[in-house]
Design an enzyme around this catalytic site. Sequence first.
Site, PDB file in Angstrom:
ATOM      1  N   LYS B  80       0.925  -1.220  -0.522  1.00 42.48           N
ATOM      2  CA  LYS B  80      -0.056   0.097  -0.076  1.00 42.48           C
ATOM      3  C   LYS B  80       1.104   1.374   0.335  1.00 42.48           C
ATOM      4  O   LYS B  80       1.427   1.110   1.083  1.00 42.48           O
ATOM      5  CB  LYS B  80      -0.417  -0.141   1.095  1.00 42.48           C
ATOM      6  N   SER B 155      -9.733   1.892   2.479  1.00 41.99           N
ATOM      7  CA  SER B 155      -9.067   1.705   1.817  1.00 41.99           C
ATOM      8  C   SER B 155      -8.047   1.207   0.993  1.00 41.99           C
ATOM      9  O   SER B 155      -7.312   1.598   0.055  1.00 41.99           O
ATOM     10  CB  SER B 155      -8.167   3.047   2.913  1.00 41.99           C
ATOM     11  N   SER B 179     -10.034  -0.692   6.870  1.00 43.49           N
ATOM     12  CA  SER B 179      -9.406  -0.691   5.712  1.00 43.49           C
ATOM     13  C   SER B 179      -8.728  -1.621   4.562  1.00 43.49           C
ATOM     14  O   SER B 179      -8.197  -1.624   3.791  1.00 43.49           O
ATOM     15  CB  SER B 179      -8.241   0.540   5.605  1.00 43.49           C
TER      16      SER B 179
END
Lengths: 99, 484
Positions: B80, B155, B179
């Site tokens: 990420k 997310s 997330s």
Amino acid sequence: MGEKVLCPERFETLSKLAKLTISKKERERLLPQLEAILEYVSSLKAIEAEAAEESGAGISALREDAAQPGLDKDVVLPASPHSASGFFRVPKFVKGGHQ
Amino acid sequence: MSISEWSTASAIRGTVAKGEASCVESARFFLDRVSKLNPSLNAILTITEERAMATATTLDKSKAKGKALPPLAGVPVVVKDNLCTKGQKTTCGSRMLADWTAPYDATVVERLEAAGALMVGKANMDEFAMGSSGETSAFGPALNPWNRKMVPGGSSSGSASAVSAGMATLALGSDTGGSVKQPAAFCGLVGLRPTYGRVSRYGLVAFASSLDQVGPLARNADDCALLFSAISGEDPRDSTCLKLPPESQRLEPLDVKKLRVGLLAEQIGKGVAPAVREGVLKAAAILENGGAMVSEVSLPHASYALAAYYVIAPAECSANLARYDGVRYGFSPGGPDSGERAEASRSAGFGEEVKRRILAGTFVLSAGYRDAFYNKALFARQAITRDFENAFKEVDILLGPATPGPAFPIGERSGDPMRMYLCDVFTIPPNLGGFPSLSFPCGFASDGLPVGAQISGRRLGEPLLLQTAKFIEERLCLLERHPS
């Protein structure tokens, strides 16, 4: 709920505190959205305030307060949008006085 | 070469160990797949080809010298983009950091590569991890490989999209309110949010520090356990990281007859999609048929969790993001004095959701409102934590849905923040107490989109969660289905 907690004047103060310039167009969208969020989170008022112990996940520890090597200037400064002669360059923040 | 896009991590390592494929060949295979699929899925913001090839070459040389292969040798991973990667862009999905190159590696990135994983890319994400759909990314949304008109969740949108599409075998995400777990559910993956403090946060760009945790995403429980093992364990550079060794790599079989399961019946009532309800009940039935004791459990204060989260997380975000002042890093158009420069940087650098949360956080911490909002949220957090602690006196794990429904269409909720926030209604409660939780695929909705269930456990109870997910996964037989 009824009563609004976020009037336009308070919104202005908030944006100043948060160091954000909010355009009129942005404000027209953000203000009612924030109002809806704050109205939702106002449901917390119903919760009984019991013994207020230390909050959080309850897991924390501190290391020894001893200096440790950090990142080199040569590594850090290139990331700055404004640097010069091995320093971060900031605009003058004290009004008046010598230049 | 017997590596395919759907190979498991242990199969890839096995193939490399047997000499049937090299790490360089594995890297090439997945980088080609990334080049082919990423233009349409937008899951990866920076393809880290050179770095993947360099790691692969080092591993192949080391193997040629007869050295033992590390546990993730040759396994492609995406990371990420809020995890620092030395010499690579680390954008946090934000215009603010669009051109920022991290000067050091996050601990989890160091550990990944030490374990032999090949980092093929930095994954798209909601801006500063604030979002539930991937749509707040400044670089456009990542798409859901199961249906490209749908969001992949957020997310950790790009992490989930990439693994689901077979661009990588594993991914790292971060989970503040859900997330990792929520996009895992939307993309048919296993996503683990570890116990707070089990994984180092050094090099994870801060959003809400009392909640943020790095977590693994994978297509099955064994792979998830392997990645979790690689990243977990003590780190002197993060003072909230627990002084414990890494978790074991291998999952012991579940002693299902000794397992006591609390079914969160109040979470599968009204407002939950039928496929989600059926999936959760099917998972409960599998455990019960295996000999587990399943009983209904209630968390009396869980209804306050979403409200508490949307006070605490914005409050912490407003403090954490104060560092973006246009001096040390980040976007800066300049300005005549410090205050104006900071304001200009922030106003142009942050997107709307980030601004909304900074404003909400500033409000709930401001004089006259702190008691009514922030302090009340802390009370709620304590009450919810106690609910979990009480439940875990009676049962070993809690089972419920990961999300109320499957993935939703792109654009459907982006103008309605409250509706978007409701995606996280089930993932937030265990996070508030620092408990580990895991989402795993439990079925498909009628339109072919995956749905997920969530299990949570006692602190440091990750192995039990992974064992349980594996036990269910072996009996639900969903793993053979992949997005076309």
